[in-house]
Design a protein around this motif. Structure first.
Motif, PDB file in Angstrom:
ATOM      1  N   PRO A 152       0.841  -1.205   0.000  1.00  9.91           N
ATOM      2  CA  PRO A 152       0.000   0.000   0.000  1.00  9.91           C
ATOM      3  C   PRO A 152       0.873   1.250   0.000  1.00  9.91           C
ATOM      4  O   PRO A 152       2.055   1.208   0.361  1.00  9.91           O
ATOM      5  N   VAL A 153       0.277   2.361  -0.401  1.00 12.59           N
ATOM      6  CA  VAL A 153       1.033   3.595  -0.574  1.00 12.59           C
ATOM      7  C   VAL A 153       1.652   4.076   0.739  1.00 12.59           C
ATOM      8  O   VAL A 153       2.744   4.654   0.741  1.00 12.59           O
ATOM      9  N   ALA A 170       6.414   0.140  -9.779  1.00  9.03           N
ATOM     10  CA  ALA A 170       5.116   0.283  -9.120  1.00  9.03           C
ATOM     11  C   ALA A 170       5.148   1.304  -7.992  1.00  9.03           C
ATOM     12  O   ALA A 170       4.139   1.970  -7.720  1.00  9.03           O
ATOM     13  N   THR A 171       6.283   1.445  -7.320  1.00 14.36           N
ATOM     14  CA  THR A 171       6.369   2.311  -6.138  1.00 14.36           C
ATOM     15  C   THR A 171       7.082   3.624  -6.431  1.00 14.36           C
ATOM     16  O   THR A 171       7.429   4.370  -5.514  1.00 14.36           O
ATOM     17  N   HIS A 172       7.261   3.913  -7.703  1.00 20.01           N
ATOM     18  CA  HIS A 172       8.063   5.061  -8.146  1.00 20.01           C
ATOM     19  C   HIS A 172       7.627   6.381  -7.508  1.00 20.01           C
ATOM     20  O   HIS A 172       8.472   7.220  -7.159  1.00 20.01           O
ATOM     21  N   ARG A 173       6.322   6.573  -7.323  1.00 22.97           N
ATOM     22  CA  ARG A 173       5.813   7.856  -6.809  1.00 22.97           C
ATOM     23  C   ARG A 173       5.290   7.767  -5.374  1.00 22.97           C
ATOM     24  O   ARG A 173       4.630   8.687  -4.909  1.00 22.97           O
ATOM     25  N   ALA A 218       3.937  10.930  -3.202  1.00 21.24           N
ATOM     26  CA  ALA A 218       2.524  10.930  -2.826  1.00 21.24           C
ATOM     27  C   ALA A 218       2.357  11.142  -1.324  1.00 21.24           C
ATOM     28  O   ALA A 218       1.446  11.860  -0.885  1.00 21.24           O
ATOM     29  N   LYS A 219       3.216  10.547  -0.537  1.00 20.58           N
ATOM     30  CA  LYS A 219       3.132  10.717   0.921  1.00 20.58           C
ATOM     31  C   LYS A 219       3.316  12.179   1.312  1.00 20.58           C
ATOM     32  O   LYS A 219       2.704  12.657   2.271  1.00 20.58           O
ATOM     33  N   ARG A 220       4.159  12.890   0.583  1.00 22.53           N
ATOM     34  CA  ARG A 220       4.432  14.300   0.910  1.00 22.53           C
ATOM     35  C   ARG A 220       3.337  15.231   0.396  1.00 22.53           C
ATOM     36  O   ARG A 220       3.261  16.386   0.832  1.00 22.53           O
ATOM     37  N   ASN A 221       2.487  14.753  -0.510  1.00 23.81           N
ATOM     38  CA  ASN A 221       1.544  15.661  -1.157  1.00 23.81           C
ATOM     39  C   ASN A 221       0.117  15.141  -1.083  1.00 23.81           C
ATOM     40  O   ASN A 221      -0.543  15.250  -0.054  1.00 23.81           O
ATOM     41  N   SER A 222      -0.377  14.522  -2.137  1.00 19.84           N
ATOM     42  CA  SER A 222      -1.795  14.167  -2.246  1.00 19.84           C
ATOM     43  C   SER A 222      -2.158  12.861  -1.560  1.00 19.84           C
ATOM     44  O   SER A 222      -3.329  12.598  -1.294  1.00 19.84           O
ATOM     45  N   GLY A 223      -1.174  11.999  -1.339  1.00 24.96           N
ATOM     46  CA  GLY A 223      -1.443  10.688  -0.776  1.00 24.96           C
ATOM     47  C   GLY A 223      -1.784   9.643  -1.823  1.00 24.96           C
ATOM     48  O   GLY A 223      -2.026   8.482  -1.484  1.00 24.96           O
ATOM     49  N   ASN A 224      -1.784  10.029  -3.101  1.00 22.24           N
ATOM     50  CA  ASN A 224      -2.192   9.127  -4.169  1.00 22.24           C
ATOM     51  C   ASN A 224      -1.210   9.212  -5.336  1.00 22.24           C
ATOM     52  O   ASN A 224      -1.089  10.266  -5.968  1.00 22.24           O
ATOM     53  N   VAL A 279      -2.687  10.516  -8.618  1.00 21.66           N
ATOM     54  CA  VAL A 279      -2.875  11.971  -8.617  1.00 21.66           C
ATOM     55  C   VAL A 279      -1.555  12.656  -8.952  1.00 21.66           C
ATOM     56  O   VAL A 279      -1.515  13.602  -9.754  1.00 21.66           O
ATOM     57  N   GLU A 280      -0.465  12.159  -8.355  1.00 24.37           N
ATOM     58  CA  GLU A 280       0.843  12.765  -8.615  1.00 24.37           C
ATOM     59  C   GLU A 280       1.221  12.653 -10.093  1.00 24.37           C
ATOM     60  O   GLU A 280       1.764  13.589 -10.679  1.00 24.37           O
ATOM     61  N   LEU A 281       0.936  11.496 -10.689  1.00 22.16           N
ATOM     62  CA  LEU A 281       1.232  11.320 -12.116  1.00 22.16           C
ATOM     63  C   LEU A 281       0.453  12.325 -12.952  1.00 22.16           C
ATOM     64  O   LEU A 281       1.022  12.988 -13.838  1.00 22.16           O
ATOM     65  N   ILE A 282      -0.844  12.448 -12.687  1.00 19.99           N
ATOM     66  CA  ILE A 282      -1.668  13.371 -13.477  1.00 19.99           C
ATOM     67  C   ILE A 282      -1.212  14.810 -13.273  1.00 19.99           C
ATOM     68  O   ILE A 282      -1.130  15.585 -14.233  1.00 19.99           O
TER      69      ILE A 282
END
Length: 440
Positions: A167-168, A343-346, A350-356, A359-362
């Motif tokens: 999980p993220v 798979a875990t690249h972002r 994500a933890k520092r920003n949106s959590g997803n 979302v970070e990719l978009i």
């Protein structure tokens, strides 16, 4: 300005008009893929039913097992608008009409083959009978059971392996070793099953050769898509949903590498010449979620009629380059490391920003490709890519004020599609995009 789609059957407009010459060559590669499978059966070579993204592609190539990618075949049938009879057959055999359209197309094809001996007018000669089938838990649940269900139609050895990611919110330093070890063992089980079924061992040096070729191809593909940031955009999503085929279904082959060399050179030249997809690019769209409507790919050209070009896409995209530690000397373990890192690249971002991570990719793509509007495709039979789409759009719009549209149909089934509804929604959406970008 709109294009007319007349209904199912020959002569129906389904595919998008291509901007690049290279993308037009994919149809020939697809014919070659299925031709190789037909030739393999004649020559007594093993043929496998496989599923895209399952991490075993290079293993199959290294073992000289000829793959038939059953999801790709379903998409081909949809583009040719011959899939409906396969869907109907699967449903007659008891499969729900909300099961994945790829699955129903494949099972319907197999049901008709068992009933008739062969499937008349099947695109590219149909899918050859496999010697083994490799399922997967990657991406969605039907992929784990699909080939098991094929046992209703033929007795072919089947093995489904697990592609598991954390999980993220996991501590990657803490769980990494466990997940990579698990993935490694799952892939070793794939190797053992394949070796037992075809009676031939994996040559690890050959596997390394295939991996190096695959990685070189993936990197070149990714670099090519960075060129799409240019304004005007040199290559649209309508081309992408052809051009992804060698990267997903021909990994580790010289043909795939040659294709992306040619595509990169063409796109680079279009950037230098400032040649866009259309003469006057007004708005830049993103395909931001969901699988494409294979039965109605002309939809991309409908947007272009109004000056809107799809400049980037989140579905079937190339992976960003990752660096597997040089200490990894076993090629199967390398595949597990590479899968985990991709798979875990972002995750950390994500933890520092949106959590997803999605979302970070978009958000990255909106910024890098100067996106004016997002389009998503909700499909009745694909829960994996549809559930959470609107939530994803809402999360993205907390950070950027980019209009979004969710179209609804199916990846295969025409019964869930309305051309009139789509055109009405697209027209209204583009009015919103125009209001958000006055003066364009």
């Amino acid at each position: 300005m709109s294009q007319q789609v007349t209904g199912q059957g020959s002569g129906t407009k389904t595919t998008a008009t291509k901007a690049t010459e290279t993308a037009r060559k994919v149809r020939g590669l697809v014919k070659m893929m299925y031709g190789q499978a037909h030739e393999a059966k004649v020559e007594g070579k093993p043929v496998v039913y496989g599923m895209v993204g399952s991490q075993y592609d290079e293993i199959l190539r290294a073992m000289d097992i000829v793959p038939i990618w059953t999801e790709n075949y379903a998409g081909l049938c949809a583009a040719k608008r011959v899939a409906q009879s396969y869907l109907v057959k699967a449903e007659a055999d008891g499969y729900s009409n909300v099961i994945c359209g790829y699955v129903r197309t494949g099972l319907g094809f197999e049901g008709l083959r068992k009933e008739l001996g062969e499937v008349p007018d099947a695109p590219d000669g149909g899918m050859e009978m496999p010697n083994l089938m490799l399922g997967s838990s990657y991406a969605c649940d039907p992929r784990f059971k699909w080939f098991q269900a094929s046992g209703h139609y033929h007795e072919t050895p089947v093995f489904s392996h697990d592609v598991l990611m954390p999980p993220v919110d996991a501590d990657l330093d803490e769980v990494k070793d466990y997940y990579i070890s698990y993935l490694t063992q799952q892939l070793k089980d794939v190797v053992a099953f394949s070796e037992k079924t075809i009676g031939r061992s994996l040559d690890k040096e050959r596997l390394w050769e295939v991996i190096r070729l695959s990685d070189e191809t993936e990197k070149l593909w990714w670099q090519t898509y960075q060129l799409r940031k240019a304004r005007p955009c040199p290559m649209p999503s309508g081309d992408h949903f052809n051009a992804f085929v060698p990267g997903f279904f021909m990994r580790g082959t010289p043909e795939a590498l040659d294709f992306y060399k040619e595509l990169h050179a063409e796109v680079q030249q279009r950037v230098e010449d400032k040649t866009g997809v259309i003469p006057h690019e007004k708005y830049r769209m993103m395909w931001a979620g969901g699988l494409p409507p294979w039965h109605t790919m002309w939809m991309f050209n409908y947007f272009e009629d109004f000056g809107a070009v799809f400049v980037i896409d989140t579905s079937y995209r190339p992976f960003e380059p990752v660096e597997v530690p040089s200490r990894i000397t076993d090629p199967v373990e390398y595949l597990a490391w590479r899968a985990f890192m991709r798979a875990t690249h972002r995750y950390e971002k994500a933890k520092r920003n949106s959590g997803n991570p999605d979302v970070e990719l978009i958000l990255e793509m909106v910024n890098d490709y100067q996106v004016d509007g997002m389009v998503m495709h909700a499909t009745r039979s694909c829960r994996a890519t549809t559930i959470g789409q609107l939530h994803l759009k809402n999360l993205v719009q907390r950070y950027v004020k980019v209009p979004g549209l969710q179209l609804i149909s199916d990846i295969i089934d025409l019964r869930d599609y309305s051309e009139a509804d789509w055109k009405s929604q697209i027209d209204a959406f583009l009015e919103t995009v125009a209001s958000a970008n006055p003066g364009r």
